[in-house]
Design a protein around this motif. Structure first.
Motif, PDB file in Angstrom:
ATOM      1  N   VAL A 153      -6.169 -24.848  -5.983  1.00 22.30           N
ATOM      2  CA  VAL A 153      -6.833 -23.674  -5.402  1.00 22.30           C
ATOM      3  C   VAL A 153      -6.769 -22.495  -6.363  1.00 22.30           C
ATOM      4  N   GLY A 154      -7.934 -21.874  -6.578  1.00 22.06           N
ATOM      5  CA  GLY A 154      -8.018 -20.713  -7.452  1.00 22.06           C
ATOM      6  C   GLY A 154      -8.374 -21.041  -8.893  1.00 22.06           C
ATOM      7  N   GLN A 155      -8.358 -22.330  -9.257  1.00 23.46           N
ATOM      8  CA  GLN A 155      -8.688 -22.696 -10.634  1.00 23.46           C
ATOM      9  C   GLN A 155     -10.212 -22.742 -10.830  1.00 23.46           C
ATOM     10  N   GLU A 213     -14.320 -20.478  -8.577  1.00 26.23           N
ATOM     11  CA  GLU A 213     -12.972 -20.956  -8.323  1.00 26.23           C
ATOM     12  C   GLU A 213     -12.973 -21.935  -7.143  1.00 26.23           C
ATOM     13  N   ALA A 235     -11.830 -23.198  -3.681  1.00 26.20           N
ATOM     14  CA  ALA A 235     -11.294 -22.686  -2.424  1.00 26.20           C
ATOM     15  C   ALA A 235     -11.022 -23.889  -1.523  1.00 26.20           C
TER      16      ALA A 235
END
Length: 630
Positions: free
Chosen positions: A265-267, A298, A300
């Motif tokens: 998550v967030g990458q 990103e 989610a």
């Protein structure tokens, strides 16, 4: 002793009998195409009608009336209606639902399709039910890999069987109560027959449908043809096989579940792709699927990812980030169905504005709707996914050059738009090039409902009911007039229309009545059950060479007379005729068989093999059920 009026065998009867034998020979031998055989028979019937003594063979001024017959116009209209529903993408969704529950197993898909069509055809003409499901079955075949020829015949046969489930399911059953009323005028009060209710025959039809499904499940392996040259549904190139064969990319598409607490998550999508030697091609987040997300976006979660890569690489990636790899595609099955999307090859033109720019700079996936899998440049293939000869490359940062071959996964409707873009030359040609019109689904359903309501609740002719729906779809541009013309299987139209004069000749010259008389003379003195079986066999034979309506009108009075003379139940004998005229499986003269023959690539011998056994089973089961119920 059964009393029947003696008929003399005439010269005209002999000619018609020879024509029947010649027609069967042409169909079975397939010396010429079956539709051409039908045209040839029409020509011979017409020319012979001018010969002395054969004037009753055909009414020459009305020789071509078959092309305007209720049956033929109905088939044309229902093909257009079916094409209109398919154009909206509705049939694609029906196919998806069936595949969801049936998977890719023939033994699971076959009963779902056949049972559904059988039930539908009990309330509308069987050819209509078969025509509406034809595009559904085609899409199921292309997605599941099951040959179309393994699915269409069971579907078609069950559509015919479904016509025996209600008194409005087939023309003979619709006619039966009127014929019974006429026959009652010549019967004493004690023997007068009661008319049938709508669902009087439902137990018989239900058992026949179940028997048909069971027949193909148990014996389909031997009686059904394999891939008989069925027409391609235009599904484009399969992702896995094509990438491996041409570019050495040993990859497949996997669906991966990303939990809310995953370190993924967030990458950034592009970074994930490059670092893990795979390619995230689509995402599913908050109920929405996106194949055109920006690579700088990103991750989610919770979400699902569609990933192109080697199995061991994807499994290693999933273990690293706490993900679950599903055994089959689930939420992405529609997006990656070969009827909707696939691998395309596109060349960058020498004057393209893409030259000198990289995919990330162009927001390539979002702008063009293509997920770039590889760039083939000269002898080199650049890709996120490792090959046997090349390491992975971050192609999102690779500047385009003139002549680059871009290998991308895309929806076919996107590829149609790209074909009009001067920056590209689309090399791929084997893909569906008709744009879907999902925005027209409301109009399509409205006019389909109007047609169906007219069929079920009014006395308007079937052909006019269906043409109302077809005309409405063309008027509201669900499909264009030219698309409507292309939707019609003209080989089916000519096959049926050209055989109608032969059926009329069989009836008008007294050939049918003479044949019926000879069989009844042979059966004179036999037990009542054998007389009933003889009537059923006679109705079956007549339905192969003339319309089932004509066979019913001819044989019901005869069957009633036989029953009264032999002490049998006349209503059972009358119903035996109406049910048995649906026993039309041996040769493709029935409207449904003619409809499925072309798309599946069937030959007459396929119908003889599969339909021959089905005919015997139909006779046994229908006679047994008739005597159990009545």
């Amino acid at each position: 002793m059964i009393q029947v009026e003696q008929l003399a065998f005439t010269y005209e009867m002999g000619v018609v009998s020879a024509l029947l034998a010649f027609t069967v020979f042409l169909f079975v031998s397939e010396i010429v195409r079956i539709d051409l055989s039908a045209i040839l028979v029409l020509v011979i019937v017409g020319l012979l009608s001018y010969a002395p003594g054969l004037e009753n063979l055909a009414d020459v001024p009305h020789l071509f009336d078959g092309f305007a017959s209720n049956a033929v116009i109905s088939i044309i209209a229902v093909m257009i209606v079916g094409a209109g529903l398919d154009k909206t993408g509705l049939m694609n969704k029906v196919a998806s639902v069936i595949l969801k529950y049936g998977g890719k197993s023939e033994k699971r898909v076959l009963p779902i399709i056949s049972g559904t069509v059988g039930v539908i055809s009990s309330f509308m003409q069987n050819v209509g039910a078969a025509a509406l499901f034809l595009p559904v079955v085609s899409r199921i075949s292309s997605r599941s890999g099951i040959p179309l020829s393994r699915l269409l015949m069971p579907m078609g046969f069950c559509a015919i069987l479904g016509g025996t489930m209600t008194m409005v399911g087939s023309s003979p059953l619709i006619l039966l109560n009127d014929l019974i009323q006429t026959a009652n005028e010549g019967l004493p009060e004690a023997q007068k027959m009661q008319p049938f209710g709508l669902f009087s025959v439902t137990p018989i039809g239900a058992v026949l449908i179940l028997t048909g499904i069971g027949y193909f499940l148990l014996l389909g392996r031997w009686v059904l043809p394999g891939d008989s040259g069925s027409k391609s549904t235009g599904t484009g190139r399969g992702t896995k096989e094509y990438l491996q064969r041409v570019y050495g990319l040993k990859a497949d598409v996997f669906e991966v579940v990303v939990p809310a607490d995953s370190p993924l998550v967030g990458q950034i999508l592009a970074d994930i792709n490059f670092e893990n030697h795979l390619y995230i091609i689509s995402t599913f987040y908050r109920g929405k699927t996106s194949m055109v997300q920006v690579l700088t976006a990103e991750i989610a979660a919770p979400c699902r990812l569609a990933i192109v890569g080697r199995r061991w690489v994807v499994e290693e990636f999933a273990q690293k980030y706490g993900l679950t790899v599903l055994p089959d595609l689930d939420v992405f099955v529609e997006e990656f169905a070969p009827t909707n999307a696939g691998v395309a090859e596109v060349v960058v033109t020498p004057d393209s504005k893409l030259i000198g720019k990289c995919p990330r700079e162009l927001l390539f996936r979002k702008t063009y709707g293509m997920s770039l899998l590889a760039i083939h440049r000269g002898e080199e293939t650049l890709s996120h996914v490792e090959t046997d000869t090349h390491e992975s490359t971050q192609i999102g940062l690779e500047e385009f050059k003139a002549g680059d071959m871009l290998v991308a996964h895309t929806r076919w409707d996107n590829l149609m738009r790209i074909k009009r873009d001067p920056d590209f030359v689309v090399v791929t040609s084997d893909f569906p090039q008709d744009e879907l019109r999902p925005q027209k689904v409301g109009w399509a359903l409205l006019f389909f409902a109007i047609s169906l309501s007219l069929i079920l609740f009014t006395d308007v002719r079937l052909s006019l009911c269906l043409l109302t729906g077809a005309a409405g779809m063309m008027l509201t541009r669900v499909l264009s007039v030219d698309e409507a013309y292309r939707a019609v299987g003209w080989n089916t139209v000519f096959l049926l229309a050209c055989l109608i004069p032969l059926g009329q000749a069989v009836q008008n010259t007294g050939t049918a009545a003479w044949i019926a008389q000879q069989i009844m003379i042979i059966l004179d003195g036999w037990p009542i059950w054998s007389l009933q079986a003889g009537v059923a066999i006679l109705a079956t034979a007549f339905s192969l060479v003339m319309s089932n309506v004509g066979a019913t009108v001819l044989l019901v009075p005869l069957a009633v007379s036989i029953a009264v003379a032999a002490g049998g139940n006349p209503v059972v004998f009358a119903l035996t005729v109406a049910i048995s005229t649906s026993n039309s499986f041996i040769i493709p003269t029935h409207q449904v068989n003619a409809l499925i023959m072309g798309p599946a690539g069937y030959k007459v011998t396929d119908f003889v093999r599969s339909g021959g056994i089905m005919t015997i089973i139909f006779l046994i089961v229908s006679l047994l059920m008739l005597n159990v119920i009545f």
